[in-house]
Design a protein around this motif. Structure first.
Motif, mmCIF file in Angstrom:
data_model
loop_
_atom_site.group_PDB
_atom_site.id
_atom_site.type_symbol
_atom_site.label_atom_id
_atom_site.label_comp_id
_atom_site.label_asym_id
_atom_site.label_seq_id
_atom_site.Cartn_x
_atom_site.Cartn_y
_atom_site.Cartn_z
ATOM 1 N N ILE A 16 28.023 -8.461 68.975
ATOM 2 C CA ILE A 16 28.520 -7.106 68.802
ATOM 3 C C ILE A 16 28.500 -6.405 70.160
ATOM 4 C CG2 ILE A 16 26.290 -5.985 68.347
ATOM 5 C CD1 ILE A 16 27.609 -4.386 66.143
ATOM 6 N N TRP A 17 29.474 -5.540 70.383
ATOM 7 C CA TRP A 17 29.577 -4.875 71.681
ATOM 8 C C TRP A 17 29.413 -3.361 71.539
ATOM 9 C CZ3 TRP A 17 29.216 -7.616 75.932
ATOM 10 C CH2 TRP A 17 29.573 -8.968 75.894
ATOM 11 N N LYS A 18 28.711 -2.784 72.510
ATOM 12 C CA LYS A 18 28.532 -1.337 72.574
ATOM 13 C C LYS A 18 28.540 -0.907 74.043
ATOM 14 C CE LYS A 18 25.486 -0.832 68.506
ATOM 15 N NZ LYS A 18 24.226 -0.200 68.022
ATOM 16 N N PHE A 19 28.776 0.377 74.264
ATOM 17 C CA PHE A 19 28.497 0.931 75.582
ATOM 18 C C PHE A 19 26.978 0.983 75.720
ATOM 19 C CE2 PHE A 19 32.772 3.109 75.323
ATOM 20 C CZ PHE A 19 33.331 2.412 76.378
ATOM 21 N N ARG A 20 26.478 0.572 76.856
ATOM 22 C CA ARG A 20 25.019 0.509 77.037
ATOM 23 C C ARG A 20 24.410 1.907 77.012
ATOM 24 N NH1 ARG A 20 21.612 0.594 81.473
ATOM 25 N NH2 ARG A 20 23.411 0.621 82.888
ATOM 26 N N SER A 21 23.463 2.103 76.124
ATOM 27 C CA SER A 21 22.801 3.399 75.980
ATOM 28 C C SER A 21 21.319 3.326 76.330
ATOM 29 C CB SER A 21 22.954 3.918 74.544
ATOM 30 O OG SER A 21 22.350 3.021 73.621
ATOM 31 N N MET A 22 20.835 2.139 76.664
ATOM 32 C CA MET A 22 19.422 1.952 77.012
ATOM 33 C C MET A 22 19.290 1.440 78.440
ATOM 34 S SD MET A 22 17.602 0.319 73.631
ATOM 35 C CE MET A 22 17.421 1.258 72.127
ATOM 36 N N CYS A 23 18.085 1.425 78.929
ATOM 37 C CA CYS A 23 17.815 0.894 80.251
ATOM 38 C C CYS A 23 18.154 -0.599 80.282
ATOM 39 C CB CYS A 23 16.352 1.114 80.632
ATOM 40 S SG CYS A 23 15.153 0.417 79.478
ATOM 41 N N VAL B 76 22.252 9.634 79.357
ATOM 42 C CA VAL B 76 23.631 9.458 78.907
ATOM 43 C C VAL B 76 23.651 8.746 77.565
ATOM 44 C CG1 VAL B 76 25.797 8.239 79.376
ATOM 45 C CG2 VAL B 76 24.635 9.470 81.217
ATOM 46 N N GLY B 77 22.718 7.807 77.394
ATOM 47 C CA GLY B 77 22.620 7.076 76.141
ATOM 48 C C GLY B 77 22.366 7.978 74.958
ATOM 49 N N THR B 78 21.554 9.001 75.165
ATOM 50 C CA THR B 78 21.266 9.955 74.089
ATOM 51 C C THR B 78 22.541 10.643 73.625
ATOM 52 O OG1 THR B 78 19.036 10.365 74.940
ATOM 53 C CG2 THR B 78 19.956 12.016 73.459
ATOM 54 N N PHE B 79 23.379 11.016 74.586
ATOM 55 C CA PHE B 79 24.627 11.712 74.247
ATOM 56 C C PHE B 79 25.615 10.782 73.554
ATOM 57 C CE2 PHE B 79 29.044 12.657 75.462
ATOM 58 C CZ PHE B 79 29.194 13.887 74.828
ATOM 59 N N ILE B 80 25.841 9.585 74.106
ATOM 60 C CA ILE B 80 26.859 8.709 73.520
ATOM 61 C C ILE B 80 26.397 8.145 72.175
ATOM 62 C CG2 ILE B 80 27.846 8.126 75.763
ATOM 63 C CD1 ILE B 80 26.437 5.456 75.656
ATOM 64 N N ARG B 81 25.088 8.104 71.951
ATOM 65 C CA ARG B 81 24.595 7.700 70.627
ATOM 66 C C ARG B 81 24.820 8.815 69.618
ATOM 67 N NH1 ARG B 81 19.867 4.161 69.532
ATOM 68 N NH2 ARG B 81 20.167 2.284 70.784
ATOM 69 N N ARG B 82 24.493 10.054 70.018
ATOM 70 C CA ARG B 82 24.639 11.184 69.099
ATOM 71 C C ARG B 82 26.088 11.374 68.684
ATOM 72 N NH1 ARG B 82 22.563 14.773 72.111
ATOM 73 N NH2 ARG B 82 24.470 15.826 72.814
ATOM 74 N N THR B 83 27.003 11.078 69.591
ATOM 75 C CA THR B 83 28.434 11.227 69.306
ATOM 76 C C THR B 83 29.076 9.920 68.843
ATOM 77 O OG1 THR B 83 28.907 10.781 71.641
ATOM 78 C CG2 THR B 83 28.685 13.089 70.984
ATOM 79 N N SER B 84 28.273 8.852 68.796
ATOM 80 C CA SER B 84 28.736 7.508 68.403
ATOM 81 C C SER B 84 29.775 6.916 69.361
ATOM 82 C CB SER B 84 29.307 7.520 66.978
ATOM 83 O OG SER B 84 28.278 7.742 66.030
ATOM 84 N N ILE B 85 29.871 7.473 70.559
ATOM 85 C CA ILE B 85 30.772 6.902 71.563
ATOM 86 C C ILE B 85 30.311 5.499 71.937
ATOM 87 C CG2 ILE B 85 31.509 7.109 73.984
ATOM 88 C CD1 ILE B 85 31.561 10.130 73.621
ATOM 89 N N ASP B 86 29.008 5.263 71.866
ATOM 90 C CA ASP B 86 28.486 3.943 72.251
ATOM 91 C C ASP B 86 29.039 2.820 71.370
ATOM 92 O OD1 ASP B 86 26.937 4.981 70.054
ATOM 93 O OD2 ASP B 86 25.472 3.385 70.423
ATOM 94 N N GLU B 87 29.489 3.171 70.168
ATOM 95 C CA GLU B 87 29.950 2.149 69.229
ATOM 96 C C GLU B 87 31.453 1.852 69.326
ATOM 97 O OE1 GLU B 87 28.675 3.154 65.324
ATOM 98 O OE2 GLU B 87 26.557 3.290 65.859
ATOM 99 N N LEU B 88 32.163 2.569 70.177
ATOM 100 C CA LEU B 88 33.613 2.377 70.280
ATOM 101 C C LEU B 88 34.020 0.933 70.620
ATOM 102 C CD1 LEU B 88 34.797 5.670 72.046
ATOM 103 C CD2 LEU B 88 34.971 5.051 69.631
#
Length: 349
Positions: free
Chosen positions: A206-213, A243-255
């Motif tokens: 599965i692929w995500k935008f990296r939201s963690m260290c 940045v991870g906190t923001f893209i997770r809250r908006t679900s951008i990380d899952e695009l």
């Protein structure tokens, strides 16, 4: 986990029995035509009774001569039995494996794990010697079980493809600003890939935008799991970047998961895709959640994904989706997901 089994498996499953033949130190168990959740849980208990009995067998053979249907629960029962027999140092063998069962084993690559015998007159084949089993041919692919109506729906698949293409366009538009933000905040890979289990337990990345260290996986053991059961969550996970906190809250990380949808590993709507280590902890009935394709969204997404604290709740939501599924229901969940994205209290699963 015993309470979990009682939660979503009817009591009448105890009435399921298997014809058993005993030949010296070998026990042969005849698997029925349909190998689903009721039969699967009963088989697990049957194996435990045999192993814990006064006369422990040296070999247990599962005869699939009559079996024409096996779903995720049946697969889970085989895995559970294999682990149990391995611990007890008992040989486990699959005999007379039908094309339908073999297709499932090939799908999950378990034909490389289990010892398989093609017929009652063929010598046993050790798992590490199974080299002649052919890859799934187009005809064998047709033998894969229709575990749920949604799996074989061409309309659902068409919606997935169209939605994935639109989603990938959006992902492409946001790619550059998201990539720059990730690099400035925590230099390293833009994307994060992780192995998950999909339909029938088939593994995929599965692929995500990296939201963690960058070293998040190595630090996972240092983070407390705040939920109960076979999944992991920490509301204030220290590995998550700003940045991870923001893209997770908006679900951008899952695009980037739209790529998984386009490939067919996932659907726009389905169940939560578990990690292999989570599946390792499943009891047999919990495998039912793998009877449908995992989704980018689903019941768990629109019913407080950030507040789910029990694996039983995850199972309940997943089975609720399977029970209520229809094309219109999928569309409802998609619209609800869009609404959830504007809720500041929504969080990543």
């Amino acid at each position: 986990m015993a309470t979990t089994v009682q939660t979503f498996v009817p009591e009448q499953l105890t009435e399921v029995s298997f014809p058993i033949t005993t030949l010296s130190a070998t026990v042969i168990i005849q698997i029925p035509e349909r190998f689903s959740v009721f039969e699967a849980v009963s088989l697990k208990q049957t194996c435990q009774d045999l192993i814990q009995g006064d006369t422990r067998p040296q070999e247990i053979i599962f005869d699939f001569q009559k079996t024409t249907f096996m779903d995720s629960s049946g697969l889970g029962a085989l895995i559970n039995s294999w682990k149990t027999t391995q611990e007890a140092k008992i040989i486990m063998l699959l005999r007379n494996v039908t094309p339908q069962v073999l297709a499932v084993l090939n799908l999950t690559e378990l034909h490389q794990v289990f010892a398989i015998e093609s017929s009652s007159t063929t010598p046993s084949i050790a798992a590490n010697q199974v080299v002649n089993i052919q890859k799934i041919s187009p005809r064998q692919k047709e033998q894969l079980p229709a575990t749920h109506t949604s799996v074989g729906s061409w309309i659902k698949r068409s919606i997935d493809i169209v939605g994935a293409l639109v989603g990938l366009v959006i992902t492409g538009i946001l790619l550059i600003p998201v990539a720059i933000a990730i690099q400035i905040d925590d230099p390293g890979p833009i994307f994060f890939g992780q192995i998950r289990c999909g339909w029938m337990g088939k593994r995929f990345k599965i692929w995500k935008f990296r939201s963690m260290c960058v070293d998040a996986e190595a630090k996972k053991s240092q983070v407390k799991n705040q939920v109960q059961g076979a999944f992991f969550k920490n509301e204030h996970d220290p590995r998550i970047t700003r940045v991870g906190t923001f893209i997770r809250r908006t679900s951008i990380d899952e695009l980037p998961q739209f790529w998984n949808v386009l490939k067919g590993d996932m659907s726009l709507v389905g169940t939560r895709p578990p990690t292999p280590d989570e599946v390792e902890r499943y009891e047999v009935p919990e495998w039912q959640r793998l009877d449908v394709k995992p989704g980018m969204t689903g019941e768990w997404q629109v019913n407080g994904r950030s507040t789910v604290r029990s694996f039983e709740d995850v199972i309940r939501l997943d089975l609720l989706y399977q029970k209520n599924w229809s094309l219109s229901y999928d569309l409802q969940l998609i619209f609800k997901t869009v609404a959830v994205l504007f809720n500041k209290n929504s969080g990543a699963c």
